[in-house]
Write a protein that holds these residues in place. Structure first.
Motif, mmCIF file in Angstrom:
data_model
loop_
_atom_site.group_PDB
_atom_site.id
_atom_site.type_symbol
_atom_site.label_atom_id
_atom_site.label_comp_id
_atom_site.label_asym_id
_atom_site.label_seq_id
_atom_site.Cartn_x
_atom_site.Cartn_y
_atom_site.Cartn_z
ATOM 1 N N ASP A 1 0.825 -1.209 0.000
ATOM 2 C CA ASP A 1 0.000 0.000 0.000
ATOM 3 C C ASP A 1 0.860 1.260 0.000
ATOM 4 O O ASP A 1 0.641 2.196 -0.767
ATOM 5 N N GLU B 1 -5.279 6.128 -7.664
ATOM 6 C CA GLU B 1 -5.154 4.909 -6.868
ATOM 7 C C GLU B 1 -5.641 3.717 -7.690
ATOM 8 O O GLU B 1 -6.613 3.826 -8.442
ATOM 9 N N ASP B 2 -4.944 2.601 -7.563
ATOM 10 C CA ASP B 2 -5.303 1.360 -8.245
ATOM 11 C C ASP B 2 -5.200 1.451 -9.767
ATOM 12 O O ASP B 2 -5.800 0.652 -10.489
ATOM 13 N N THR C 1 -0.099 -2.315 -7.687
ATOM 14 C CA THR C 1 -1.549 -2.329 -7.463
ATOM 15 C C THR C 1 -2.071 -3.729 -7.122
ATOM 16 O O THR C 1 -2.869 -3.896 -6.192
ATOM 17 N N ASP D 1 -1.059 -4.633 -3.684
ATOM 18 C CA ASP D 1 -1.856 -3.872 -2.722
ATOM 19 C C ASP D 1 -3.200 -4.560 -2.487
ATOM 20 O O ASP D 1 -3.658 -4.715 -1.346
ATOM 21 N N ASN D 2 -3.831 -4.993 -3.564
ATOM 22 C CA ASN D 2 -5.127 -5.661 -3.432
ATOM 23 C C ASN D 2 -4.997 -7.044 -2.797
ATOM 24 O O ASN D 2 -5.873 -7.473 -2.039
ATOM 25 N N ASP E 1 -12.956 -2.436 -0.820
ATOM 26 C CA ASP E 1 -11.701 -1.820 -1.257
ATOM 27 C C ASP E 1 -11.192 -2.498 -2.532
ATOM 28 O O ASP E 1 -10.824 -1.829 -3.512
ATOM 29 N N ASN E 2 -11.172 -3.825 -2.533
ATOM 30 C CA ASN E 2 -10.765 -4.573 -3.730
ATOM 31 C C ASN E 2 -11.692 -4.290 -4.914
ATOM 32 O O ASN E 2 -11.237 -4.221 -6.066
ATOM 33 N N GLY F 1 -10.580 -1.236 -6.554
ATOM 34 C CA GLY F 1 -9.353 -1.475 -7.312
ATOM 35 C C GLY F 1 -9.634 -2.141 -8.645
ATOM 36 O O GLY F 1 -9.063 -1.764 -9.684
ATOM 37 N N GLU G 1 -11.122 0.315 -11.146
ATOM 38 C CA GLU G 1 -10.101 1.202 -11.729
ATOM 39 C C GLU G 1 -9.245 0.443 -12.742
ATOM 40 O O GLU G 1 -8.998 0.917 -13.857
ATOM 41 N N MET G 2 -8.765 -0.736 -12.348
ATOM 42 C CA MET G 2 -7.870 -1.492 -13.240
ATOM 43 C C MET G 2 -8.580 -1.996 -14.486
ATOM 44 O O MET G 2 -7.953 -2.181 -15.537
ATOM 45 N N ARG H 1 -16.885 3.437 -9.745
ATOM 46 C CA ARG H 1 -15.899 3.760 -8.704
ATOM 47 C C ARG H 1 -16.527 4.633 -7.623
ATOM 48 O O ARG H 1 -16.144 4.540 -6.454
#
Length: 698
Positions: free
Chosen positions: A186, A201-202, A209, A212-213, A449-450, A453, A456-457, A465
């Motif tokens: 993170d 972010e993400d 990234t 982080d996830n 949270d995931n 992510g 975004e990805m 989002r």
């Protein structure tokens, strides 16, 4: 009364059936397009690989401890120790597996708004919640029924207590290892991505990234699950061991009417709490608003109903178990102790919510301080965390006083067992009686949270989002609330176990002094007060070292892979390398702080038991305060950043936002590594001392 352990075992099976039901529900949901499924599988693959390696490393430690317990305490105690460790690890693995299935499905549901997304994220968390509660209670009841009621082994209650030590061992390493993993990734992703590269972010261009996830799942799901597995088991074991060691009970005395009432009461509370949690889990429904207040009401509806059912049922149980026995003066007192624990746990959670939610002054003050840079942002977060300690300690003191008064109202003393101390012990199970739904709400956060992510990805519409960010912001607050329950119960459980330790020393023929005028007690007190600071320093420093490697790797990829920063078509980062860095660093770094918690009390106990008594007292006080400070300061920094990202004080990409990211980076190891591990630390040291008490005297 004889049927209570069997009823509790049956309720644990019902909890596991509910976990299976929610698992099938989540699995049936749409995981989205091929890109979303690919990202989900990558996250799941990384999380599984880490947990397999972590459990392999920790299994060596478990084998050594089991052999030590078998030689110094009893062979059967080593069996229950291993059972506690295995079930704790299993709960974490199951929860992580389903959480990594639920993330893409939550993202897909977010296309239709929060009303569809919130229930999926909650049900994914509920698999973890009811797996933790079901396995913890079911395993403990198996041990209790088999070794106390059926076989009646020698040292039966030492054997029961060893189950809690097994759970504690896994919880400690899971929290520390998972916490280091998730925060290294993170911090690296945020500092290089948001601050240096200026990307969201993400963002899929960021090599860290995926790591982080993955970290959200191994730290905030598997680590948190093992933590609360241990907390729940410990809160039931504490009053049982207190009664057993205070009254010098063996298996043959456990069936006397008065004794069975005292031993069965915490088990009965766990039984009704499980049933209440099951009912409450069906009341969580999403609405159409992305406002976090509306989402919070929906998410907490189940928790509040479960608490209310448990409180009413506790009154009936108290009068059923103690009302017809002349030894007890007023059964209402023990109901007051349990309900008081439940209310204080809720109040600790609400205090955490006040200091960590962007709806209240502390977080908004931190956000406004970003206008003058990172330094003032960090200072305001530290002060908010410290202020929260005063409120939380005051609440805990009130809860202890209320529980002690309730216990004394029920009975003055039975043999060496004081009513007030018993009241404090059962207040801890009051705090965690509704653990199934408390963990469900907590584990929902990393899933949300995931989901953000993956949105975004996968390059989904920004409206998706928006929904996941609203769910995620609430997730930070629910995590802080669960940590309030966990650390409050840790303090009460550790206090009850500490009293059991006193009785265990006396039972083994020793004489424990806690007079701080004695030099050895005074020295132990200072050593104990120091250890949580050393533990926090080791874990935070470990995050810093691991994050340094991550930052250098992300910088290298941006520098050496042409077109990566610009996002040219066909150019992808080497995410696997970042996953490997977090995995290797966290496993190496968890060993010293994790071992310290077990080695320190053993070393001091074999030298001087009076020094060990002072040591445990000092660690309990400073450990509780540090846990509250770090959890709330970290949560406040995180939500101050999210408050700015929602549009306040210049929004994303502004200088204020960069200052908030720095504050959040400082808070990451506070709230997700050192802080949550602190409540395990104080219980592990106490339960190690209790299990090995007879060896210290011998």
């Amino acid at each position: 009364m004889d049927a209570i352990p069997y009823l509790a075992a049956a309720s644990s099976f019902m909890g596991l059936l509910l976990a299976w039901f929610f698992y099938t529900n989540v699995k049936a949901a749409d995981p989205g397009d091929d890109r979303m499924v690919f990202l989900m599988n990558e996250i799941q693959k990384g999380a599984r690989a880490f947990l397999k390696k972590e459990y392999t490393w920790v299994s060596g430690f478990v084998v050594v401890m089991a052999a030590l317990i078998g030689v110094l305490i009893a062979p059967t105690a080593s069996i229950t120790y291993v059972l506690g460790a295995v079930l704790s690890a299993a709960a974490g693995y199951v929860g992580m597996t389903v959480a990594t299935m639920a993330n893409a499905r939550t993202t897909q549901a977010a296309k239709d708004g929060p009303g569809k997304a919130l229930p999926i994220a909650f049900r994914g968390g509920a698999v973890m919640g009811f797996s933790v509660a079901g396995l913890a209670l079911g395993g403990l009841m198996l041990v209790y029924i088999l070794f106390v009621l059926v076989i009646g082994v020698d040292d039966a209650f030492e054997v029961v207590t060893a189950y809690g030590l097994g759970a504690s061992s896994i919880a400690l390493f899971s929290r520390v290892g998972g916490g280091i993993y998730t925060k290294a990734a993170d911090v690296g992703a945020d500092l290089v991505g948001k601050v240096e590269a200026g990307i969201p972010e993400d963002d899929p261009r960021n090599p860290a990234t995926i790591a982080d996830n993955v970290g959200d799942n191994v730290g905030d799901v598997a680590g948190m699950g093992a933590d609360l597995f241990e907390s729940y088991a410990g809160s039931i074991i504490a009053p049982i061991s207190l009664v057993a060691f205070a009254l010098g009970l063996g298996a043959e005395q456990a069936s006397a009417v008065t004794n069975i009432s005292l031993l069965s009461f915490p088990i009965a509370i766990a039984f009704v709490g499980m049933l209440a949690s099951i009912v409450g889990s069906f009341l969580v429904k999403g609405g159409d608003s992305t406002d976090t207040k509306a989402l919070s009401r929906a998410l907490h509806m189940g928790t509040n109903v479960a608490m209310a059912i448990t409180a009413v049922a506790t009154l009936g149980i108290a009068y059923w178990l103690f009302g017809s026995n002349d030894v007890f003066d007023n059964p209402l007192g023990l109901a007051i102790a349990v309900i008081g624990g439940l209310v204080v746990g809720w109040a600790l959670g609400k205090t955490a919510e006040y200091y960590t939610s962007d709806h209240f002054g502390p977080v908004r003050k931190i956000a406004s301080q970003t206008q003058t840079g990172p330094a003032t942002t960090i200072l305001s977060g530290i002060s908010a965390g410290m202020a929260s300690v005063a409120a939380s300690v005051s609440l805990l003191a009130l809860g202890i006083g209320l529980a002690y008064w309730g216990g004394e109202m029920a009975f003055d003393s039975i043999g060496n067992l004081e009513g007030g101390i018993y009241g404090i012990a059962v207040a801890a199970i009051g705090m965690l009686a509704t653990l199934g739904i408390v963990v469900s709400v907590d584990a929902y956060g990393p899933i949300a949270d995931n989901a953000g992510g993956i949105a975004e990805m996968a390059g989904l519409d920004p409206s998706v989002r928006e929904v996941t960010d609203a769910l995620d912001s609430l997730g930070n607050t629910t995590a802080a609330v669960a940590k309030g329950f966990a650390v409050g119960s840790a303090a009460l459980t550790a206090l009850a176990l500490f009293k059991s330790f006193e009785f265990a020393i006396a039972r083994a023929g020793g004489d424990l002094s806690l007079n701080i005028g004695e030099v050895d007690v005074f020295v132990g007190l200072f050593l104990g007060a120091m250890l949580p600071f050393l533990f926090a320093a080791l874990t935070i420093d470990a995050v810093g070292r691991a994050a340094y490697k991550m930052i250098e790797e992300v910088r290298r990829q941006f520098r050496e892979i042409p077109g990566l920063r610009e996002g040219l078509p066909g150019v992808a980062p080497d995410s696997a390398r970042c996953v490997a860095i977090s995995t290797e660093a966290s496993l190496k770094e968890m060993l010293v702080p994790g071992s310290l918690a077990i080695v320190a009390p053993l070393a001091i106990g074999f030298i001087n038991i009076d020094a060990l008594g002072g040591f445990l007292a000092g660690a309990l006080v400073t450990g509780f305060c540090l846990a509250i400070f770090m959890a709330n300061a970290g949560g406040a920094w995180d939500n101050a950043k999210k408050y700015i990202e929602a549009g306040a004080h210049g929004g994303k990409g502004s200088e204020n936002h960069k200052a908030a990211v720095v504050g959040d980076t400082v808070g990451d190891p506070f709230k997700d590594t050192a802080g949550p591990a602190m409540n395990i630390l104080i219980k592990v040291m106490t339960i190690v001392s209790l299990v090995f008490a007879s060896a210290f005297v011998g």
